[in-house]
Write an enzyme that holds these catalytic residues in place. Sequence first.
Site, short mmCIF file in Angstrom:
data_model
loop_
_atom_site.label_atom_id
_atom_site.label_comp_id
_atom_site.label_asym_id
_atom_site.label_seq_id
_atom_site.Cartn_x
_atom_site.Cartn_y
_atom_site.Cartn_z
N HIS A 199 0.84 -1.19 0.00
CA HIS A 199 0.00 0.00 0.00
C HIS A 199 0.88 1.24 0.00
O HIS A 199 2.10 1.15 0.19
CB HIS A 199 -0.90 0.02 1.24
CG HIS A 199 -0.15 0.13 2.51
ND1 HIS A 199 0.34 -0.96 3.19
CD2 HIS A 199 0.26 1.22 3.21
CE1 HIS A 199 0.99 -0.55 4.27
NE2 HIS A 199 0.96 0.77 4.30
N LEU A 200 0.25 2.38 -0.18
CA LEU A 200 0.91 3.68 -0.06
C LEU A 200 0.15 4.47 0.99
O LEU A 200 -1.06 4.69 0.86
CB LEU A 200 0.92 4.39 -1.41
CG LEU A 200 1.72 5.70 -1.50
CD1 LEU A 200 2.24 5.90 -2.92
CD2 LEU A 200 0.88 6.91 -1.09
N SER A 201 0.82 4.89 2.03
CA SER A 201 0.16 5.53 3.17
C SER A 201 -0.23 6.97 2.88
O SER A 201 0.52 7.72 2.25
CB SER A 201 1.07 5.50 4.40
OG SER A 201 1.16 4.21 4.92
N TYR B 184 3.25 13.41 7.76
CA TYR B 184 4.54 14.08 7.81
C TYR B 184 4.61 15.24 6.82
O TYR B 184 4.04 15.17 5.73
CB TYR B 184 5.67 13.09 7.51
CG TYR B 184 5.67 11.92 8.45
CD1 TYR B 184 6.11 12.06 9.75
CD2 TYR B 184 5.20 10.68 8.03
CE1 TYR B 184 6.10 10.99 10.63
CE2 TYR B 184 5.19 9.60 8.89
CZ TYR B 184 5.63 9.76 10.19
OH TYR B 184 5.61 8.70 11.05
N PRO C 25 6.44 14.57 2.85
CA PRO C 25 6.50 13.11 2.95
C PRO C 25 7.19 12.47 1.75
O PRO C 25 7.20 13.02 0.65
CB PRO C 25 5.03 12.70 3.00
CG PRO C 25 4.32 13.78 2.26
CD PRO C 25 5.07 15.05 2.58
N SER C 26 7.76 11.31 1.99
CA SER C 26 8.32 10.48 0.92
C SER C 26 7.30 9.38 0.63
O SER C 26 7.28 8.35 1.31
CB SER C 26 9.66 9.87 1.35
OG SER C 26 10.12 8.94 0.40
N PHE C 27 6.44 9.59 -0.34
CA PHE C 27 5.41 8.61 -0.66
C PHE C 27 6.06 7.37 -1.26
O PHE C 27 6.89 7.47 -2.18
CB PHE C 27 4.41 9.18 -1.66
CG PHE C 27 3.59 10.32 -1.10
CD1 PHE C 27 2.63 10.09 -0.12
CD2 PHE C 27 3.79 11.62 -1.54
CE1 PHE C 27 1.87 11.13 0.40
CE2 PHE C 27 3.03 12.66 -1.03
CZ PHE C 27 2.08 12.43 -0.06
N HIS C 28 5.68 6.20 -0.78
CA HIS C 28 6.32 5.00 -1.26
C HIS C 28 5.47 3.76 -0.98
O HIS C 28 4.54 3.80 -0.17
CB HIS C 28 7.68 4.82 -0.59
CG HIS C 28 7.59 4.63 0.89
ND1 HIS C 28 7.40 5.68 1.76
CD2 HIS C 28 7.65 3.51 1.66
CE1 HIS C 28 7.34 5.22 3.00
NE2 HIS C 28 7.49 3.90 2.97
#
Length: 263
Positions: free
Chosen positions: A118-120, A200, A203-206
């Site tokens: 998933h991606l948070s 955050y 953010p660093s989406f990942h």
Amino acid sequence: MSAGLVGYSSSEEDEQEEEEERGGRSGSAQGPRGASAGHPRLPVPAGLPGDPDPEEVVSDDSARHGGRVRGFPHERGNWATHVYLPYVAQEEFLELLELLVSRARTYVPSVAAMEEFHLSLSQCVVLRYHWIDPFVRSLRERLATFHRFFCVADQVKVYTNHNKTRTFIGLEVSAGHFQLLELVSEVDRVLEEFDLPTFYKDPSFHISLAWCVGDLSSKLEGQCLQELQDIVDEFEDSALLLRVQWEQIRCKSGNKYFSFPLR
């Protein structure tokens, strides 16, 4: 340095492999802003539906959960809650994952592949049971106008959770960042209504791919990270494989799942 903190609680009630992507920094959930403005807050009734039995024994033995450590203390009636974009892995993606995990294990033998992806869009926060329905209603209202969109997740990064108790290998988004920020903005507004921590900043989406116990980011970065990126870049049809269309948003609260289809 690892690529920022991952918003993961260290257990996510052991029903979901982290997420990620999630922080759960508040020990207990509060009601919506303004709910008690000018009025004394009423006591929460005991024995709400979904509350665990008062005599239920809760075990936090990390040995039972692969060495994971709970990110916030268990409290009766608290429900770990997380908003995210679910990713359904295709056969080709799992083949790529196998190659990446196999290479990572030459540097850190304890690396394990994630079972779900998933991606948070939020940290892992804590809701009291009686706030779940109004929280979900507010999410549904704010997310109703969003359309389906694509993003590209093709940059290998190493992350650690807030407590440095787990390390993750993920695929960071290189295209589609703006649309994700718009979604997070609306999710944050709902979180603010309930006095919960927002996502955050910057953010660093990942999409998390694999994990291991402890802060082993120094072993996975450098040469290992470059080799993992080379595998992704050279994988057949990786450009198409890692172009993801998001079709729904999901909220998980305890053992409850809520879906919000994108238009």
